[in-house]
Design a protein around this motif. Structure first.
Motif, short mmCIF file in Angstrom:
data_model
loop_
_atom_site.label_atom_id
_atom_site.label_comp_id
_atom_site.label_asym_id
_atom_site.label_seq_id
_atom_site.Cartn_x
_atom_site.Cartn_y
_atom_site.Cartn_z
N HIS A 142 0.85 -1.18 0.00
CA HIS A 142 0.00 0.00 0.00
C HIS A 142 0.89 1.24 0.00
N ILE A 143 0.64 2.14 -0.93
CA ILE A 143 1.44 3.37 -1.07
C ILE A 143 0.52 4.58 -0.90
N TYR A 144 0.86 5.46 0.03
CA TYR A 144 0.10 6.68 0.25
C TYR A 144 0.99 7.88 -0.09
N LEU A 145 0.47 8.78 -0.92
CA LEU A 145 1.25 9.96 -1.27
C LEU A 145 0.31 11.03 -1.82
N PRO A 146 0.76 12.29 -1.90
CA PRO A 146 -0.11 13.37 -2.40
C PRO A 146 -0.53 13.12 -3.85
N PHE A 151 4.40 10.78 2.63
CA PHE A 151 4.64 9.52 1.91
C PHE A 151 4.75 8.36 2.89
N THR A 152 4.00 7.29 2.63
CA THR A 152 4.01 6.11 3.50
C THR A 152 3.87 4.86 2.64
N VAL A 153 4.60 3.82 3.03
CA VAL A 153 4.49 2.53 2.36
C VAL A 153 4.26 1.45 3.41
N CYS A 154 3.29 0.58 3.18
CA CYS A 154 3.02 -0.56 4.07
C CYS A 154 3.16 -1.83 3.24
N VAL A 155 3.87 -2.81 3.77
CA VAL A 155 4.11 -4.07 3.07
C VAL A 155 3.52 -5.20 3.89
N GLY A 178 -6.27 14.86 0.81
CA GLY A 178 -5.55 15.09 -0.43
C GLY A 178 -4.56 14.02 -0.78
N GLN A 179 -4.79 12.80 -0.27
CA GLN A 179 -3.88 11.68 -0.50
C GLN A 179 -4.47 10.70 -1.50
N GLU A 180 -3.60 9.99 -2.15
CA GLU A 180 -3.98 8.88 -3.01
C GLU A 180 -3.37 7.60 -2.46
N LYS A 181 -4.12 6.53 -2.55
CA LYS A 181 -3.65 5.22 -2.08
C LYS A 181 -3.56 4.28 -3.27
N TYR A 182 -2.39 3.70 -3.45
CA TYR A 182 -2.19 2.69 -4.47
C TYR A 182 -1.93 1.35 -3.78
N SER A 183 -2.69 0.34 -4.20
CA SER A 183 -2.49 -1.02 -3.69
C SER A 183 -1.91 -1.86 -4.82
N CYS A 184 -0.80 -2.53 -4.54
CA CYS A 184 -0.08 -3.26 -5.58
C CYS A 184 0.16 -4.70 -5.13
#
Length: 350
Positions: free
Chosen positions: A7-11, A67-71, A37-43
């Motif tokens: 999961h990636i969170y960024l502006p 900016f945050t990344v969760c694995v 104002g954040q977007e979340k990308y799940s990969c």
């Protein structure tokens, strides 16, 4: 399939740059808007690509406060993601694709960040760490004194020295001096506590110095070097693939905890030469574990920050191992490390 859900969170202003990065590391990802104002990308990222994805994300967005990344680990993915040499994701089209050996060793390895996370809690000197080391050494010492192999194995499962030992090898591989210093300090304190625990046993409990479980820790043979190298390589291989820490702990502890406890017991009981021999075995084992550990991390494709630094550290450890092995061979040649010499020594003391 070995895969991670990232999961990636960024502006939202950075989504264009992110969408240039993601296709190089994953074939499946989706986007959703979150508050602030954040977007979340799940990969869905295959485990072998996690390392390079996190590295590129850090280089691109680490300066952003939000900016945050969760694995997270995935147990299953439907439909499954299949990969062949024709469909693998290449980071740089100008670089040659990995060979079969590189694919084989790196496909299931944890990323460097995951390895750091697994080690972090166990490389600091805390009361629980000191108690665990002391109790492990006491259990191992009493098990060796009474010749109960199962009890010695029980002490190994506790695995108190696993974290700092793995930390030393990992720090040398990736060139992390802070991790290396902290791991060395924690390992040194743990070794001191283990020897002191054995010394107390030697002071308070009558021992037979010729009990095989104890005696085996007073003479270094070539088989001990091979055992320690195998333990280090197998321990790092299992650890870097997320195996049970108890399993990894047994692999590492078999080479470290018993010699430390034996050194303390013999010293406390007045057998100083035998105690020194046990400590010599520990030093040989520690060097072997680090040599094999660094080599195994490199074989699995763990990226060093500086090949010159990592190669230099590995060369130093290898030189020390050769020097210790030469000393061992000289002692055996001169008869100082033979069983007859040890039996004579124990007879004179007794």
């Amino acid at each position: 399939m070995s895969a991670r859900l990232v999961h990636i969170y960024l502006p939202d202003s950075q989504i264009g740059r992110l969408e240039e990065i993601l296709p190089r590391h994953t074939r499946r990802y989706w986007r959703e808007t979150v508050p602030g104002g954040q977007e979340k990308y799940s990969c869905i990222v295959q485990q072998r690509y996690t390392e390079r994805l996190l590295e590129e994300l850090e280089n691109a967005f680490d300066a952003l406060d939000s900016f945050t990344v969760c694995v997270m680990k995935l147990e299953a993915v439907m439909p499954p993601v299949h990969e062949t040499s024709d469909t693998e994701l290449l980071l740089d089209r100008d670089l040659p694709p990995p060979n079969a050996l590189e694919r084989f060793f790196s496909r299931d390895r944890l990323s460097t960040d995951e390895l750091y996370e697994d080690i972090e809690e166990s490389i600091h000197v805390r009361p629980s760490y000191l108690l665990t080391v002391g109790l492990s050494a006491i259990i191992a010492g009493l098990g060796m004194r009474s010749g109960q192999t199962a009890v010695v194995i029980g002490a190994m499962i506790i695995a108190p020295l696993l974290g700092p030992t793995m930390g030393l090898a990992l720090a040398a591989t990736v060139g992390n001096s802070k991790l290396g210093k902290q791991s060395a300090f924690t390992l040194g304190i743990g070794c001191l506590v283990a020897v002191l625990a054995g010394w107390v046993i030697g002071q308070l409990v009558a021992i037979d110095p010729l009990v095989p479980e104890l005696r085996n820790r007073t003479a270094v043979q070539l088989s001990d070097v091979a055992l320690a190298l195998a333990c280090g390589a197998a321990g790092v291989l299992a650890f870097s693939r997320g195996a049970s820490l108890a399993l990894v702990g047994v692999m590492i502890a078999v080479a470290l905890v018993p010699p430390l406890a034996a050194a303390g017991i013999y010293t406390g009981a007045g057998y100083l030469v035998a105690g020194a021999n046990a400590m010599f075995l520990f030093v040989v084992n520690l060097v072997c574990v680090n040599v094999a550990g660094i080599a195994m991390f490199l074989i699995q494709g763990l990226p060093p920050k500086s090949w010159r630094l990592t190669g230099g550290i590995l060369a130093i450890w290898a030189f020390v191992l050769i020097a210790l092995t030469s000393m061992m061979a000289g002692r055996i040649f001169l008869g100082w490390g033979s069983w007859d010499a040890l039996l004579s020594y124990f007879g004179e003391i007794g």
